[in-house]
Structure formats: C-alpha cells, structure tokens
Design a protein around this motif. Structure first.
Motif, PDB file in Angstrom:
ATOM      1  N   SER A   1      64.430 105.669  39.993  1.00  0.00           N
ATOM      2  CA  SER A   1      65.233 105.064  41.056  1.00  0.00           C
ATOM      3  C   SER A   1      66.248 104.098  40.458  1.00  0.00           C
ATOM      4  N   ASN A   2      67.432 104.077  41.035  1.00  0.00           N
ATOM      5  CA  ASN A   2      68.463 103.139  40.612  1.00  0.00           C
ATOM      6  C   ASN A   2      68.178 101.798  41.276  1.00  0.00           C
ATOM      7  N   LEU A   3      67.678 100.851  40.488  1.00  0.00           N
ATOM      8  CA  LEU A   3      67.340  99.527  41.010  1.00  0.00           C
ATOM      9  C   LEU A   3      68.385  98.486  40.639  1.00  0.00           C
ATOM     10  N   VAL A   4      69.518  98.948  40.092  1.00  0.00           N
ATOM     11  CA  VAL A   4      70.570  98.032  39.651  1.00  0.00           C
ATOM     12  C   VAL A   4      71.634  97.868  40.726  1.00  0.00           C
ATOM     13  N   ASP A   5      72.143  98.973  41.236  1.00  0.00           N
ATOM     14  CA  ASP A   5      73.246  98.932  42.205  1.00  0.00           C
ATOM     15  C   ASP A   5      72.702  98.828  43.625  1.00  0.00           C
ATOM     16  N   VAL A   6      72.912  97.696  44.269  1.00  0.00           N
ATOM     17  CA  VAL A   6      72.454  97.508  45.652  1.00  0.00           C
ATOM     18  C   VAL A   6      73.371  98.277  46.596  1.00  0.00           C
ATOM     19  N   ARG A   7      72.791  99.248  47.299  1.00  0.00           N
ATOM     20  CA  ARG A   7      73.544 100.047  48.265  1.00  0.00           C
ATOM     21  C   ARG A   7      72.685 100.209  49.520  1.00  0.00           C
ATOM     22  N   PHE A   8      73.150  99.643  50.619  1.00  0.00           N
ATOM     23  CA  PHE A   8      72.435  99.742  51.893  1.00  0.00           C
ATOM     24  C   PHE A   8      73.387 100.244  52.969  1.00  0.00           C
ATOM     25  N   PRO A   9      73.465 101.575  53.178  1.00  0.00           N
ATOM     26  CA  PRO A   9      74.309 102.117  54.244  1.00  0.00           C
ATOM     27  C   PRO A   9      73.708 101.786  55.611  1.00  0.00           C
ATOM     28  N   VAL A  10      74.510 101.225  56.473  1.00  0.00           N
ATOM     29  CA  VAL A  10      74.031 100.831  57.803  1.00  0.00           C
ATOM     30  C   VAL A  10      74.003 102.059  58.709  1.00  0.00           C
ATOM     31  N   GLN A  11      72.829 102.326  59.253  1.00  0.00           N
ATOM     32  CA  GLN A  11      72.682 103.475  60.140  1.00  0.00           C
ATOM     33  C   GLN A  11      72.784 103.093  61.607  1.00  0.00           C
ATOM     34  N   TYR A  12      72.305 101.897  61.944  1.00  0.00           N
ATOM     35  CA  TYR A  12      72.249 101.526  63.366  1.00  0.00           C
ATOM     36  C   TYR A  12      72.244 100.004  63.485  1.00  0.00           C
ATOM     37  N   VAL A  13      72.963  99.510  64.477  1.00  0.00           N
ATOM     38  CA  VAL A  13      72.977  98.077  64.769  1.00  0.00           C
ATOM     39  C   VAL A  13      72.024  97.818  65.926  1.00  0.00           C
ATOM     40  N   ILE A  14      71.046  96.948  65.706  1.00  0.00           N
ATOM     41  CA  ILE A  14      70.009  96.673  66.707  1.00  0.00           C
ATOM     42  C   ILE A  14      70.374  95.398  67.470  1.00  0.00           C
ATOM     43  N   ARG A  15      70.608  95.555  68.774  1.00  0.00           N
ATOM     44  CA  ARG A  15      70.892  94.433  69.676  1.00  0.00           C
ATOM     45  C   ARG A  15      70.007  94.573  70.905  1.00  0.00           C
ATOM     46  N   PRO A  16      68.788  94.006  70.892  1.00  0.00           N
ATOM     47  CA  PRO A  16      67.881  94.140  72.040  1.00  0.00           C
ATOM     48  C   PRO A  16      68.477  93.515  73.302  1.00  0.00           C
ATOM     49  N   HIS A  17      68.348  94.211  74.428  1.00  0.00           N
ATOM     50  CA  HIS A  17      68.821  93.690  75.723  1.00  0.00           C
ATOM     51  C   HIS A  17      67.678  92.918  76.381  1.00  0.00           C
ATOM     52  N   SER A  18      67.403  91.767  75.823  1.00  0.00           N
ATOM     53  CA  SER A  18      66.307  90.943  76.323  1.00  0.00           C
ATOM     54  C   SER A  18      66.664  89.480  76.119  1.00  0.00           C
ATOM     55  N   ASN A  19      66.305  88.647  77.083  1.00  0.00           N
ATOM     56  CA  ASN A  19      66.594  87.214  76.968  1.00  0.00           C
ATOM     57  C   ASN A  19      65.860  86.581  75.799  1.00  0.00           C
ATOM     58  N   ASP A  20      64.698  87.173  75.428  1.00  0.00           N
ATOM     59  CA  ASP A  20      63.928  86.616  74.318  1.00  0.00           C
ATOM     60  C   ASP A  20      64.612  86.876  72.980  1.00  0.00           C
ATOM     61  N   TYR A  21      65.500  87.838  72.947  1.00  0.00           N
ATOM     62  CA  TYR A  21      66.141  88.202  71.673  1.00  0.00           C
ATOM     63  C   TYR A  21      67.661  88.227  71.817  1.00  0.00           C
ATOM     64  N   HIS A  22      68.227  87.337  72.636  1.00  0.00           N
ATOM     65  CA  HIS A  22      69.657  87.400  72.907  1.00  0.00           C
ATOM     66  C   HIS A  22      70.500  87.084  71.675  1.00  0.00           C
TER      67      HIS A  22
END
Length: 416
Positions: A214-235
């Motif tokens: 595994s390549n542990l040198v180059d940090v690569r994190f492709p974003v698949q989904y943005v999580i925005r819960p529709h709840s007052n507890d997690y606004h």
C-alpha cells in the motif's frame, strides 16, 4: 487477520475454476450442502469425479459450455488470513472481465497447462498483470498429473516464462507445479513431486507479504459524499465520506482540499463503529474538518506539500472493452476516483502486440480486448497520479454516453 485479494487468469481449460474449488474444498471452506449439490450435478453430467469447478462456475451458460464467462468472487479464510478470490475467464473475448477482476488484486495466479506450456493467453494475462501493477504473481503449472509429474516439463515452462517476464515489470514471481484435480501442491505438499522443494500454493498465499504494497506516503482521500444530517441535534455537523486511496490520515493533520486549494486541519475521523485515531487504505471513513470549507463529491483531500497532478491533458494505456472499435476524436464519459467528466480521445500513439510486445505505431484504432497508448483531454481537470505510483488515483474507466456501457479501462502515465 489481513485480507488478500486474488485474481486467477490463464487460457481456456487450464483449470482455474477447478483450482479454486480445490482450494475451497481442501481448506474446508465450503458447506456440506454446497458439496452435495456439486456432487449431484457432477453425477448428472456423467463425470467420473466431483467437478470442483462448479463451485465457481455459477451461470447456466458456464456449466453447459464448461467455461468461465463472468467474474465469480469467492470468500474464505484460514487461521492465518482472509481471502477474496476473483475467478476470471480465460477466453480472449472475455479479457475485459479479467482486467476487471485483476484491477483490485494484491496477487494474481496465472495457470499454465503443463501439456501445452505458455500460450498466447498466458502471455496476455501475464502482461495485463504487469500493466495493472499487481504486486505479486504466481505461475501455477497445472495438470502435472497428465505429464507424469515431469520435472523437465516444469523446468521448461518455468524457463520460458522467466524469459517472457524479464521484459515485464513484475517485482515478485513464484512458479509452483500443481494438480488441481488431485490436490497435489495446492494445500498440501505433493508426494508425487519430491524434486520440488518449494512451498505449496496455499502456504505461499498465507505468507506472502502484502502490508508494504500500500502507498502510505501520498495522502489521497477522494470525497464520495457530503454528510449533512437533517436534525437539530446535528445542525453543525458536516462530514466528508469516502475511501482512503493512499497515505495515512490523523486528527490534527494539516490538509488541503483540491481543486479549490483551501487549507484546513482534520478535526475528527470516524467509521461506522465510531471515531478512530488514524485512517489508511482501504478504510472507508468520514472526515470532519475544523474549517467550514467548500467540499463536494469529486474533490480530494491531500497534504499541503504532497499533491497529485491536476491534469486535463494526459497519456494513458487503455484496454478496449467494446465491440465497437475506439477511434481518434471519439467523445466519451470518464470516471476517475469519485470524479466524473467528459473526455476526448485526441490520439492513438500505438497499439501493442501482446505476444511480441511490439508497438504498432501505424494503428488507427483499437478493437475489442486490444491494448494501446492514447492521449486524452477532459472537460474538467482530474486529480490524478501516475498509475505506477497509485493504482486508485491513476486508474479510470471510459463510458459510452449513448449506451452507458463501460468501453475501456485505463491507466494514466503522465499528464499536464
């Protein structure tokens, strides 16, 4: 326990499905009802023995013709390691399926019939293993029982393969004589081949080192989904979900979001089981940042001083998977990591002869299962690395927008 992903390859009737069935059977990884069903089908077909290939050849067309068509995945484990095996087809017309199965593998097993030696498909699949940068290759010389367990036959094939592999870029190659039908050297060492002093296939699969692949040198994190819960507890909650392609991410790390270039630091990394102290490939995680920056699907989180190339023009090797030939000037959709865009085939540098590795610079198109080097331009910049450095960010597929069919698998060489 760690996980080893395996892909089998080889010519038709080399015994790939039988070998996998033998691995499952001898390692006691199949249920009794599965074995009963296989024994019943074998008897109905008039076989003199239990056809273990039926454990993977699940399609009716496969059983009727005695060939593998689709990629069949099988899961099993031993006390030392977990395994996922992709049984890929041997027919040249299904080379695209082989590419699919091998693209995510840590190790590939190329079977060679001891009676026939190296054939075109053996060379084709060995080349594809090299092209796809599969780190480990095992050449299983099968059907040794049909050549009277001959050491000379084995050595001839091993020398022939070594000569061909010397022109390929494969770091680790092991050659093992086996008989999938009788089980010799599959799980247990063979008494019929005392001249062979190496390990059995299963012993090698259990002990091959994969952590360093595994390549542990180059940090690569492709974003698949943005999580925005529709709840007052997690606004105030905003998380970015995806799979770590390479590198190691920890809370507190300084990062940059591409393509915007906005900096931030990691606030928290979590999985379905809760927060974790570090994320590494191939973990699927959700990352939260300390700053409210604009991040969407297709973006990539990286380190400030270690970034991928941002390219709209690039060169790549492609395996063409469509019945309709590829042509210069063709417009297609491209999918790379979580990014989707449109692309234009600008040029074909050369087609490649699998047997001789000769470059045909006069080629004007690529037909089904042919491989060549092309130049492309995309409507949006891609965040990519050379495939040789990072198989995840360097790989892509091309899609026909009219039919929605995947028409090619590609590996980025360089870009601008």
């Amino acid at each position: 326990m760690d996980l080893l992903r395996i892909a089998t390859a080889g010519s038709v009737d080399d015994g790939k499905s039988t070998l996998i069935g033998r691995l499952l059977f001898d390692s006691k990884a199949i249920f009794s009802d599965q074995l009963d069903a296989v024994e019943k089908t074998s008897t109905e077909r008039g076989s003199e023995y239990t056809d273990l290939a039926l454990l993977t050849d699940g399609l009716r067309a496969e059983r009727e013709q005695g060939i593998t068509i689709d990629v069949a995945y099988r899961y099993f484990a031993t006390p030392k390691r977990k395994f996922i095996i992709a049984d890929t087809p041997g027919h040249i017309q299904y080379t695209r399926n082989m590419v699919t199965g091998a693209s995510t593998s840590d190790l590939s097993i190329v079977l060679v019939d001891a009676r026939k030696g190296m054939v075109e498909q053996s060379r084709r699949h060995a080349f594809l293993v090299s092209l796809l940068k599969v780190p480990h290759l095992v050449v299983a010389v099968n059907k040794m029982d049909l050549v009277d367990w001959s050491e000379e036959a084995f050595e001839e094939i091993r020398n022939e393969f070594a000569d061909y592999a010397s022109r390929l870029n494969i770091a680790d190659v092991q050659v093992i004589p086996v008989s999938a039908l009788t089980g010799d050297n599959v799980v247990s060492r063979s008494e019929n081949m005392p001249w062979y002093q190496g390990s059995s296939l299963m012993h090698h699969l259990e002990n091959v080192q994969i952590a360093s692949d595994s390549n542990l040198v180059d940090v690569r994190f492709p974003v698949q989904y943005v999580i925005r819960p529709h709840s007052n507890d997690y606004h105030d909650y905003r998380g970015y979900a995806g799979q770590v392609a390479s590198g190691v991410l920890k809370p507190g790390d300084e990062v940059v979001v591409l393509p915007s270039g906005l900096p931030s630091t990691i606030k928290e990394i979590s999985t379905a089981d809760g927060p974790v102290e570090a994320a590494y490939p191939p973990m699927s995680v959700t990352i939260r940042l300390n700053d409210d920056v604009d991040v969407s699907r297709g973006d990539m989180i990286v380190r400030p001083n270690n970034q991928p190339m941002v390219a709209q023009n690039f060169e790549a090797m492609v395996c063409w998977m469509s019945d309709r030939p590829m042509r210069v000037g063709q417009k297609l959709a491209i999918k790379q990591t979580t990014k989707s865009a449109r692309a234009l085939v600008k040029g074909l540098r050369y087609g490649l002869n699998i047997n001789t590795l000769h470059r045909d610079e006069e080629a004007g198109s690529l037909s089904l299962n042919e491989i060549g080097r092309i130049t492309m331009r995309t409507t949006q910049p891609l965040l990519a690395d050379a495939y040789q450095r990072n198989r995840t960010t360097g790989g892509f597929i091309l899609i026909d927008e009219m039919t929605n069919d995947t028409v090619a698998a590609g590996m980025i060489i360089e870009g601008s």
